[in-house]
Design a protein around this motif. Structure first.
Motif, PDB file in Angstrom:
ATOM      1  N   ILE A   1       5.378  -2.886  -8.896  1.00  0.00           N
ATOM      2  CA  ILE A   1       4.966  -3.413  -7.593  1.00  0.00           C
ATOM      3  C   ILE A   1       4.770  -4.922  -7.677  1.00  0.00           C
ATOM      4  CG2 ILE A   1       3.124  -3.415  -5.877  1.00  0.00           C
ATOM      5  CD1 ILE A   1       2.657  -0.474  -6.499  1.00  0.00           C
ATOM      6  N   ALA A   2       4.118  -5.377  -8.762  1.00  0.00           N
ATOM      7  CA  ALA A   2       3.812  -6.799  -8.893  1.00  0.00           C
ATOM      8  C   ALA A   2       5.082  -7.638  -9.001  1.00  0.00           C
ATOM      9  CB  ALA A   2       2.908  -7.032 -10.104  1.00  0.00           C
TER      10      ALA A   2
ATOM     11  N   ILE B   1       4.414   4.323  -7.277  1.00  0.00           N
ATOM     12  CA  ILE B   1       5.153   3.308  -8.026  1.00  0.00           C
ATOM     13  C   ILE B   1       4.185   2.594  -8.971  1.00  0.00           C
ATOM     14  CG2 ILE B   1       6.474   1.169  -7.843  1.00  0.00           C
ATOM     15  CD1 ILE B   1       7.555   2.118  -5.209  1.00  0.00           C
ATOM     16  N   ARG B   2       4.650   2.322 -10.174  1.00  0.00           N
ATOM     17  CA  ARG B   2       3.798   1.685 -11.169  1.00  0.00           C
ATOM     18  C   ARG B   2       3.375   0.283 -10.712  1.00  0.00           C
ATOM     19  NH1 ARG B   2       7.233   1.951 -16.521  1.00  0.00           N
ATOM     20  NH2 ARG B   2       8.773   1.180 -14.997  1.00  0.00           N
TER      21      ARG B   2
ATOM     22  N   GLU C   1       0.824  -1.208   0.000  1.00  0.00           N
ATOM     23  CA  GLU C   1       0.000   0.000   0.000  1.00  0.00           C
ATOM     24  C   GLU C   1       0.857   1.255   0.000  1.00  0.00           C
ATOM     25  OE1 GLU C   1      -2.623  -0.269   3.285  1.00  0.00           O
ATOM     26  OE2 GLU C   1      -3.773  -1.965   2.479  1.00  0.00           O
ATOM     27  N   ALA C   2       1.972   1.212   0.724  1.00  0.00           N
ATOM     28  CA  ALA C   2       2.882   2.365   0.723  1.00  0.00           C
ATOM     29  C   ALA C   2       3.495   2.583  -0.654  1.00  0.00           C
ATOM     30  CB  ALA C   2       3.977   2.153   1.759  1.00  0.00           C
ATOM     31  N   ALA C   3       3.826   1.493  -1.340  1.00  0.00           N
ATOM     32  CA  ALA C   3       4.381   1.619  -2.691  1.00  0.00           C
ATOM     33  C   ALA C   3       3.358   2.233  -3.637  1.00  0.00           C
ATOM     34  CB  ALA C   3       4.820   0.243  -3.195  1.00  0.00           C
TER      35      ALA C   3
END
Length: 311
Positions: free
Chosen positions: A215-216, A210-211, A203-205
């Motif tokens: 993230i994935a 951040i795209r 959640e912070a990312a």
């Protein structure tokens, strides 16, 4: 000017046991690996036994050319159905081919097909499960319904249909076995992604912009490696067993490649009673491969899954 310990004045002496290349950290890393292996063997003796079995099979596959005593595909009419003895350790088949040499080379075929199909199916399923679980919504709904259809068919039946449609070859057998693994891998990775994507660092990312793709693959995918390793190890035994079944049925690895399943198909019908070694030794090889991979997979699951570490 040199000091009494052989160092120049103004320089601090090196700690004992440390050279310019940093040998102490390297030795410490190796010691940590051996310590971890020793702890794993003490806590999971069955898993260690399974790992030892798989290591022996891997070594047999890698050094098959050095371990063979005869050409695995050469026929000898004078030695057909010879019992185990000094010349042919595990006997010969109805064409005079050495059973021991064929089993050793069959380990190579089984591992190539098993590892390749497991890796291909697990990677494809993992990517689908990662994107499906992270994106959610209608994409996840449609993807999971397709996975339900594929998973509703038994692995052997689906692999048999695909292999019969594509034709017997090593490449087609790898593809036929990998496709049924995809929904199983996708389900495992998706379940991990659904729990990881709600964690605070994800959640912070998102909050800092951040795209989603980053993230994935950067923050979520590395945290699914534990289930991924366990899945791959567990599916390896199934892939080896399915390859043997396909070869037994005549739609798997074709001649002249020595395959454990094909060795059984040739001998089981006509020669099993008067030459039982034709069935015994390939059957033992298949059983050991499946047994070893299952034991190792169960031990890795218990070790890598935090919920089972205390068990």
């Amino acid at each position: 000017m040199a000091a009494g310990d052989g160092t120049l004045l103004g320089q601090s002496p090196r700690p004992l046991g440390v050279d310019e290349a940093g040998a102490l950290p390297a030795r410490a890393g190796r010691a940590g690996i051996w310590t971890g292996l020793g702890r794993f063997c003490r806590k999971k003796p069955l898993g260690a036994a399974g790992g030892a079995i798989m290591l022996l099979i891997v070594l047999a596959a890698v050094f098959a050319d050095q371990l063979q005593t005869h050409d695995p595909i050469a026929t000898e009419a004078a030695h057909t159905l010879a019992p185990p003895g000094e010349t042919h350790w595990l006997g010969t088949d109805h064409l005079g081919r050495d059973i021991y040499s064929r089993i050793v080379h069959g380990a190579r075929v089984s591992l190539i097909v098993g590892l390749a199909s497991t890796l291909l199916g697990s990677v494809l399923g993992g990517m689908i499960g990662l994107l499906s679980g992270y994106v959610g919504g209608k994409t996840d709904l449609v993807t999971q319904r397709v996975m339900d259809i594929l998973q509703g068919l038994p692995l052997l039946v689906l692999a048999l249909v695909m292999s019969a449609s594509l034709g017997p070859s090593i490449q087609n057998v790898i593809l036929a076995i990998s496709i049924p693994i995809v929904p199983r891998a996708g389900r495992v990775i998706r379940s991990s992604v659904l729990s990881i994507r709600e964690m605070q660092y994800v959640e912070a990312a998102r909050a800092i912009g951040i795209r989603h793709l980053r993230i994935a693959f950067r923050h979520i995918l590395p945290n699914t490696m534990g289930p991924f390793i366990v899945l791959g190890t567990a599916q390896l035994g199934s892939a080896i067993l399915v390859e043997a079944a396909l070869s037994f049925l005549g739609v798997g690895v074709p001649e002249p490649y020595p395959s454990w399943g094909r060795m059984l198909s040739v001998s089981a019908a006509e020669y099993a009673q008067k030459a039982p070694w034709l069935v015994l030794f390939p059957g033992v090889a298949i059983s050991l491969a499946v047994f070893g991979s299952n034991l190792l997979g169960d031990a890795l699951r218990d070790t890598l899954d935090p919920r089972l570490r205390g068990a």
